[in-house]
Design an enzyme around this catalytic site. Structure first.
Site, short mmCIF file in Angstrom:
data_model
loop_
_atom_site.label_atom_id
_atom_site.label_comp_id
_atom_site.label_asym_id
_atom_site.label_seq_id
_atom_site.Cartn_x
_atom_site.Cartn_y
_atom_site.Cartn_z
N LYS A 39 0.81 -1.22 0.00
CA LYS A 39 0.00 0.00 0.00
C LYS A 39 0.84 1.27 0.00
O LYS A 39 0.37 2.34 -0.40
CB LYS A 39 -0.95 0.01 1.20
CG LYS A 39 -0.28 0.17 2.56
CD LYS A 39 -1.33 0.28 3.67
CE LYS A 39 -0.67 0.49 5.03
NZ LYS A 39 -1.67 0.65 6.11
N LYS A 41 5.31 2.11 0.01
CA LYS A 41 6.45 1.98 -0.89
C LYS A 41 7.13 0.64 -0.72
O LYS A 41 7.29 0.15 0.40
CB LYS A 41 7.47 3.10 -0.62
CG LYS A 41 7.02 4.48 -1.04
CD LYS A 41 8.13 5.49 -0.80
CE LYS A 41 7.75 6.87 -1.31
NZ LYS A 41 8.85 7.85 -1.09
N LEU A 42 7.53 0.07 -1.85
CA LEU A 42 8.30 -1.16 -1.83
C LEU A 42 9.56 -0.97 -0.97
O LEU A 42 10.25 0.04 -1.09
CB LEU A 42 8.70 -1.51 -3.27
CG LEU A 42 9.42 -2.83 -3.51
CD1 LEU A 42 8.54 -4.00 -3.15
CD2 LEU A 42 9.85 -2.92 -4.97
N GLY A 179 12.31 5.01 26.32
CA GLY A 179 12.69 3.70 25.82
C GLY A 179 14.18 3.63 25.54
O GLY A 179 14.70 4.41 24.74
N GLY A 180 14.85 2.71 26.21
CA GLY A 180 16.30 2.57 26.07
C GLY A 180 16.72 1.34 25.30
O GLY A 180 17.82 0.83 25.48
N ILE A 183 16.02 1.40 19.23
CA ILE A 183 15.57 2.66 18.61
C ILE A 183 15.93 3.84 19.49
O ILE A 183 16.45 4.86 19.02
CB ILE A 183 14.05 2.61 18.34
CG1 ILE A 183 13.72 1.50 17.35
CG2 ILE A 183 13.56 3.96 17.80
CD1 ILE A 183 12.22 1.23 17.21
N GLY A 266 9.22 0.57 21.14
CA GLY A 266 9.11 -0.62 20.31
C GLY A 266 8.08 -0.47 19.21
O GLY A 266 7.50 0.60 19.02
N HIS A 439 46.61 -8.18 11.15
CA HIS A 439 47.05 -7.16 12.11
C HIS A 439 47.53 -5.93 11.34
O HIS A 439 48.26 -6.07 10.35
CB HIS A 439 48.19 -7.70 12.97
CG HIS A 439 48.79 -6.68 13.89
ND1 HIS A 439 48.22 -6.31 15.07
CD2 HIS A 439 49.93 -5.93 13.77
CE1 HIS A 439 48.97 -5.40 15.65
NE2 HIS A 439 50.02 -5.14 14.88
#
Length: 462
Positions: A39, A41-42, A179-180, A183, A266, A439
């Protein structure tokens, strides 16, 4: 409802995000006739509102930090500020280029792409744009949206979702992030790099609480050093507008004020009103329930991605979509081991992991059967050159395989590929210790951690 009975697809996919388009591409490659319905965007959330644009913001923040801190490398430069319009142009150009490439890829695979809002109309059909699209099998891949809490009115101006934050036309002077998790800490990192004063509110006792506790503590230490504030262990109670911003009150009465509040608690599944329950699909709290092969209780319907209660990661969606396509094409498929999926949080410093935490290992195998070893990046030459701090922590079953790898430090996300191989091949520390790592690279820190766990440490700092 118009119904073109002459066209019955092998697979009808509802949702063109990571899981949906991966299934379409693989199914078409295997000779199936595929219809893909989207519905918006792809590319879905990952490409347009998630993984790609947020990492572009984070890279812009990294460039800003590099400009500010260039003198410590002996480079004379000046930092004049953030051109937020320029940042958005850079971000949008990245997204646009990938979007055009994806559109071309879907077209080249001869997938029938339908733009429109689809709805499951039967176990073998989806209605969209006044047509009924018939399929021998239907894949539900309608994704997720940012979640909120009762009493939180996300207005897009002072109280934001991550979608709003991605297109915000200014750098806020101050921000509270509710929220930690992934995001929350990614936006905290980017906004701090852009010059905002940031406070993260997390109700659980640590930032990135699903990670190993050692990784959480290392990130918290790094955030303190960067001046990112956070309040842990107390949940949100309410918010209200002030004259110039918002005030957040926690359950213990403590208050915080800032110009904006980002709600980053979330993402929830997009499933309401799409005909799933009406057609007998088993659900739980909005999620579609599936078996280990991504099949629902309705034999002709599968589901993948953020719509199902598995890890909400784009690469998990890719894998789930491919699994469904291969199962429908008659190939032998193997269920996904979700513990073996690499996880990366792209804040500064990065947090990367694969496998299980030390606490989970002790719960499964017993505390006396679990060994943990750490390698501090202070002993890694390339990390010293980059001026990044952190650790690699290994979790091993005694006399057995490494079952968890947990890394904190800049660019650790680029090391998680080898970590994934170590976990998924059930490698012993001694087997990894035999491998010679280049290294100086950060990659050799992973090798050194296994040298230490194999009982022959080289550059370890106790």
């Amino acid at each position: 409802m118009a119904n073109d009975a002459s066209t019955v697809f092998d697979l009808v996919i509802l949702g063109g995000g990571s899981g949906g388009y991966a299934a379409a591409l693989r199914a078409s490659q295997l000779g199936l006739d595929v219809a893909l319905i989207e519905k918006n965007k792809l590319g879905g959330t990952c490409l347009h509102n998630g993984c790609i644009p947020t990492k572009a913001l984070l890279h812009a923040g990294e460039v800003a930090d590099s400009a500010r801190e260039a003198a410590q490398f002996g480079v004379k430069t000046s930092f004049e500020g953030i051109d937020i319009a320029g940042v958005h142009k850079y971000k949008d150009d990245v997204v646009s280029g990938l979007y055009k490439g994806l559109q071309g890829l879907v077209a080249s695979r001869k997938v029938t792409y339908i733009e429109g809002e689809g709805r499951l109309s039967s176990p073998t059909s989806v209605d969209v744009n006044g047509q009924r699209i018939q399929g021998r099998h239907v894949l539900l891949a309608t994704g997720s949206v940012p979640k909120s809490l009762p009493g939180l009115n996300i207005d897009g101006n002072r109280i934001l979702s991550s979608d709003h934050a991605l297109v915000l036309d200014r750098v806020p002077e101050s921000a509270i992030i509710l929220g930690g998790g992934v995001i929350g800490v990614e936006f905290a990192s980017a906004w701090k790099s852009f010059g905002a004063e940031v406070t993260v509110i997390e109700g659980l006792k640590h930032l990135v609480p699903v990670e190993d506790e050692n990784s959480s503590k290392l990130l918290e230490r790094a955030f303190r050093k960067r001046g990112i504030k956070f309040n842990l262990g107390t949940f949100f109670d309410k918010t209200e507008y002030t004259e110039n911003g918002v005030r957040v009150t926690l359950a213990d009465g403590k208050t915080f004020e800032a110009e904006v509040l980002l709600v980053a608690i979330g993402r929830g599944p997009v499933s309401q009103g799409l005909g799933y329950e009406e057609n007998g699909v088993a659900m739980d709290r909005g999620y579609v329930l599936v078996d280990e092969y991504m099949q629902t209780n309705v034999p002709t319907i599968s589901a993948v991605g953020d719509l199902v209660p598995t890890l909400q990661l784009a690469h998990v969606g890719f894998a789930e979509g491919i699994l469904v396509a291969e199962r429908l094409a008659g190939l032998k498929t193997v269920p996904i081991d979700y513990d073996g999926v690499p996880r990366v949080t792209y804040c500064h410093p990065e947090v990367a992991s694969v496998g299980i935490t030390e606490a989970k290992a002790k719960e499964i195998y017993g505390a006396d059967k679990v060994i943990a070893a750490k390698f501090n990046l202070a002993g890694n030459g390339k990390s010293k050159i980059l001026k990044t701090a952190g650790e690699i922590k290994l979790v091993q079953v005694k006399d057995g395989a490494v079952v968890g790898i947990h890394m904190v430090g800049d660019r650790m996300g680029e090391q998680v590929g080898e970590a994934q191989l170590i976990y998924n091949w059930e490698a012993l520390p001694s087997e990894v210790a035999q491998l010679i790592h280049a290294h100086p690279t950060q990659n050799e820190a992973l090798g050194e951690a296994h040298l230490a766990l194999a009982g022959k440490p080289l550059h370890n700092h106790d």
